[in-house]
Design a protein around this motif. Structure first.
Motif, PDB file in Angstrom:
ATOM      1  N   ARG A 199      -0.425 -12.353  10.589  1.00  0.00           N
ATOM      2  CA  ARG A 199      -1.313 -11.631  11.495  1.00  0.00           C
ATOM      3  C   ARG A 199      -1.488 -10.237  10.905  1.00  0.00           C
ATOM      4  NH1 ARG A 199       1.403 -11.700  17.212  1.00  0.00           N
ATOM      5  NH2 ARG A 199       2.007  -9.638  16.486  1.00  0.00           N
ATOM      6  N   MET A 200      -2.622  -9.609  11.178  1.00  0.00           N
ATOM      7  CA  MET A 200      -2.908  -8.330  10.534  1.00  0.00           C
ATOM      8  C   MET A 200      -1.831  -7.273  10.809  1.00  0.00           C
ATOM      9  SD  MET A 200      -4.900  -6.919   8.530  1.00  0.00           S
ATOM     10  CE  MET A 200      -6.607  -6.767   8.397  1.00  0.00           C
ATOM     11  N   ASP A 201      -1.340  -7.214  12.068  1.00  0.00           N
ATOM     12  CA  ASP A 201      -0.315  -6.185  12.340  1.00  0.00           C
ATOM     13  C   ASP A 201       1.001  -6.502  11.624  1.00  0.00           C
ATOM     14  OD1 ASP A 201       0.138  -8.376  13.993  1.00  0.00           O
ATOM     15  OD2 ASP A 201       0.721  -7.204  15.738  1.00  0.00           O
ATOM     16  N   GLU A 202       1.276  -7.784  11.389  1.00  0.00           N
ATOM     17  CA  GLU A 202       2.471  -8.131  10.604  1.00  0.00           C
ATOM     18  C   GLU A 202       2.275  -7.675   9.147  1.00  0.00           C
ATOM     19  OE1 GLU A 202       4.123 -12.249  12.497  1.00  0.00           O
ATOM     20  OE2 GLU A 202       2.361 -12.461  11.227  1.00  0.00           O
ATOM     21  N   ALA A 203       1.082  -7.958   8.639  1.00  0.00           N
ATOM     22  CA  ALA A 203       0.800  -7.601   7.243  1.00  0.00           C
ATOM     23  C   ALA A 203       0.829  -6.087   7.044  1.00  0.00           C
ATOM     24  CB  ALA A 203      -0.568  -8.153   6.837  1.00  0.00           C
ATOM     25  N   MET A 204       0.457  -5.353   8.086  1.00  0.00           N
ATOM     26  CA  MET A 204       0.429  -3.890   7.994  1.00  0.00           C
ATOM     27  C   MET A 204       1.806  -3.275   8.218  1.00  0.00           C
ATOM     28  SD  MET A 204      -2.472  -2.716   7.141  1.00  0.00           S
ATOM     29  CE  MET A 204      -2.427  -0.985   7.625  1.00  0.00           C
ATOM     30  N   HIS A 205       2.772  -4.065   8.675  1.00  0.00           N
ATOM     31  CA  HIS A 205       4.098  -3.490   8.908  1.00  0.00           C
ATOM     32  C   HIS A 205       4.687  -3.031   7.567  1.00  0.00           C
ATOM     33  CE1 HIS A 205       8.223  -2.863  10.074  1.00  0.00           C
ATOM     34  NE2 HIS A 205       7.786  -2.818  11.326  1.00  0.00           N
ATOM     35  N   PRO A 206       5.234  -1.817   7.527  1.00  0.00           N
ATOM     36  CA  PRO A 206       5.693  -1.305   6.226  1.00  0.00           C
ATOM     37  C   PRO A 206       6.743  -2.170   5.524  1.00  0.00           C
ATOM     38  CG  PRO A 206       6.280   0.204   8.038  1.00  0.00           C
ATOM     39  CD  PRO A 206       5.343  -0.815   8.586  1.00  0.00           C
ATOM     40  N   LEU A 207       7.452  -3.017   6.266  1.00  0.00           N
ATOM     41  CA  LEU A 207       8.447  -3.882   5.614  1.00  0.00           C
ATOM     42  C   LEU A 207       7.808  -4.997   4.779  1.00  0.00           C
ATOM     43  CD1 LEU A 207      11.115  -4.543   8.408  1.00  0.00           C
ATOM     44  CD2 LEU A 207      11.567  -3.476   6.201  1.00  0.00           C
ATOM     45  N   ALA A 208       6.573  -5.386   5.122  1.00  0.00           N
ATOM     46  CA  ALA A 208       5.905  -6.471   4.376  1.00  0.00           C
ATOM     47  C   ALA A 208       5.593  -5.960   2.971  1.00  0.00           C
ATOM     48  CB  ALA A 208       4.637  -6.917   5.098  1.00  0.00           C
ATOM     49  N   LEU A 209       6.146  -6.637   1.992  1.00  0.00           N
ATOM     50  CA  LEU A 209       6.122  -6.121   0.621  1.00  0.00           C
ATOM     51  C   LEU A 209       5.174  -6.916  -0.283  1.00  0.00           C
ATOM     52  CD1 LEU A 209       7.784  -4.039  -1.167  1.00  0.00           C
ATOM     53  CD2 LEU A 209       9.146  -6.006  -1.880  1.00  0.00           C
ATOM     54  N   LEU A 210       4.349  -6.181  -1.011  1.00  0.00           N
ATOM     55  CA  LEU A 210       3.585  -6.787  -2.101  1.00  0.00           C
ATOM     56  C   LEU A 210       4.479  -6.621  -3.325  1.00  0.00           C
ATOM     57  CD1 LEU A 210       0.786  -8.045  -2.677  1.00  0.00           C
ATOM     58  CD2 LEU A 210       0.050  -5.799  -3.424  1.00  0.00           C
ATOM     59  N   CYS A 211       4.886  -7.723  -3.898  1.00  0.00           N
ATOM     60  CA  CYS A 211       6.026  -7.689  -4.824  1.00  0.00           C
ATOM     61  C   CYS A 211       5.627  -8.160  -6.214  1.00  0.00           C
ATOM     62  CB  CYS A 211       7.109  -8.590  -4.227  1.00  0.00           C
ATOM     63  SG  CYS A 211       8.491  -8.886  -5.318  1.00  0.00           S
ATOM     64  N   PHE A 212       6.017  -7.383  -7.228  1.00  0.00           N
ATOM     65  CA  PHE A 212       5.743  -7.807  -8.602  1.00  0.00           C
ATOM     66  C   PHE A 212       6.971  -7.712  -9.500  1.00  0.00           C
ATOM     67  CE2 PHE A 212       5.393  -3.323  -9.367  1.00  0.00           C
ATOM     68  CZ  PHE A 212       4.675  -2.820  -8.286  1.00  0.00           C
ATOM     69  N   GLY A 213       8.130  -7.422  -8.890  1.00  0.00           N
ATOM     70  CA  GLY A 213       9.323  -7.353  -9.729  1.00  0.00           C
ATOM     71  C   GLY A 213      10.590  -7.580  -8.946  1.00  0.00           C
TER      72      GLY A 213
END
Ligand code: MTE
Length: 318
Positions: A199-213
């Motif tokens: 959900r958009m608010d979940e995705a916007m939560h600062p804990l949700a990480l876009l991870c590359f390493g």
């Protein structure tokens, strides 16, 4: 997690013959049940000799206040015990089978209800914000857990840059479709490509990480190179690997595991010790390398997300 169909798929079909034969040899000499394979011993000791890939150091990594101080699981265990069905349903095999998978060039399509639709090169995405080390607990729905120093930045950094429209209520992540190089995609074990959503608010939560390493270096292929998400308060299958598309939508995405077994895997999949999987309890977990199980914490211990779900029946919305 697979549970439904593996018996229909001889591992000889999804594994190159030499690996299959080696594995059979290995299993013939060692009696291990699935559960015992994570109990007490380092996975490195139990498994066949494995390769940890030489990866590229990520420069300028900053510490994060979101990190746990719990003991980090050794890299050799994390990168040799993977759920990555595009390669294999066997947790020891993605490390080998993904070794030569090409993750460059790699682009990510941003589309749907968003003002700045575009195709982004993964190397450009990695430069969008300062990389942070986030030491997160990672809890698989099957009952094992690990503590991993991931490298990346909040998914919200990317979302803010592409300007979602008010209609965008959800984000759908599609992962790569490449049956020529991903043997698991030549089987019907899941519907391909692997899809996940938030959900958009979940995705916007600062804990949700876009991870590359992880562990200071770029992701090993078997852990989702070149780009994955990590959502630490949800069961591991929400953390999709090898993302190629981020789609903004007004409709709740149908995630792959939900499609495969809707009574077992929901859309939300928040870690919740009070809601059992239909076939096993979720009250406890085994940290890889440890003998005794420990209690599983609500939201995997990330209480700061609780307000996202206030008023929701989390048994119904499992
Ligand atoms: N992403 C893709 N594309 N394919 C998968 O099979 N497995 C999921 C998730 N992301 C999976 C995936 C599951 S079930 C888990 S538990 C985690 O990845 C495991 O991540 P890890 O191997 O880095 O520990």
């Amino acid at each position: 997690m697979l549970i439904k169909k593996p018996a229909d798929i001889p591992s000889s079909e999804i594994t190159p013959k030499s690996l299959y034969l080696n594995r059979r040899k290995f299993l013939a000499g060692t009696v291990i049940s699935g559960a015992a394979s994570v109990a007490g011993m380092s996975l490195g000791e139990l498994a066949e000799p494995m390769t940890v890939q030489a990866n590229t150091k990520v420069e300028g990594i900053q510490e994060s206040s979101f990190s746990t101080t719990e003991k980090i699981t050794p890299l050799k265990d994390v990168s040799n015990y993977n759920n990555y069905y595009e390669f294999s349903t066997d947790k020891y095999e993605p490390a080998k089978l993904a070794k030569d998978f090409k993750t460059r060039p790699w682009t990510v399509t941003i589309d749907g209800q968003v003002k700045k639709k575009q195709v982004l090169d993964v190397d450009a995405i990695m430069k969008m914000a300062t990389p942070e080390e986030r030491i997160y607990r990672h809890r698989c729905v099957e009952g094992w857990s690990i503590v991993v120093p991931w490298v990346g930045f909040s998914l919200s950094e990317l979302i803010n840059k592409v300007d979602p429209m008010p209609k965008a209520k959800f984000i759908e992540f599609t992962t790569v479709l490449d049956p020529n190089h991903m043997p698991g995609q030549r089987t019907g074990v899941l519907e391909w490509p692997y899809v996940e959503g938030l959900r958009m608010d979940e995705a916007m939560h600062p804990l949700a990480l876009l991870c590359f390493g992880m562990y200071g270096e770029s992701l090993p292929n078997q852990d989702g190179a070149p780009l994955r998400i990590v959502v630490p308060w949800k069961y591991g299958f929400k953390s999709a690997k090898a993302i190629v598309r981020i789609h903004f939508t007004d409709k709740q995405p149908i995630n792959t595991w939900n499609k495969s077994a809707p009574n077992e895997y929901g859309f939300y999949s928040n870690v919740n010790p009070n809601v059992d999987h239909p076939r096993w309890s979720q009250a406890k977990e085994r940290r890889l390398g440890e003998f005794f199980k420990r209690p599983t914490l609500m939201f995997n211990g990330y209480d700061q997300v609780a307000s996202l779900y206030s008023g929701m029946d989390l048994k119904k919305n499992f």
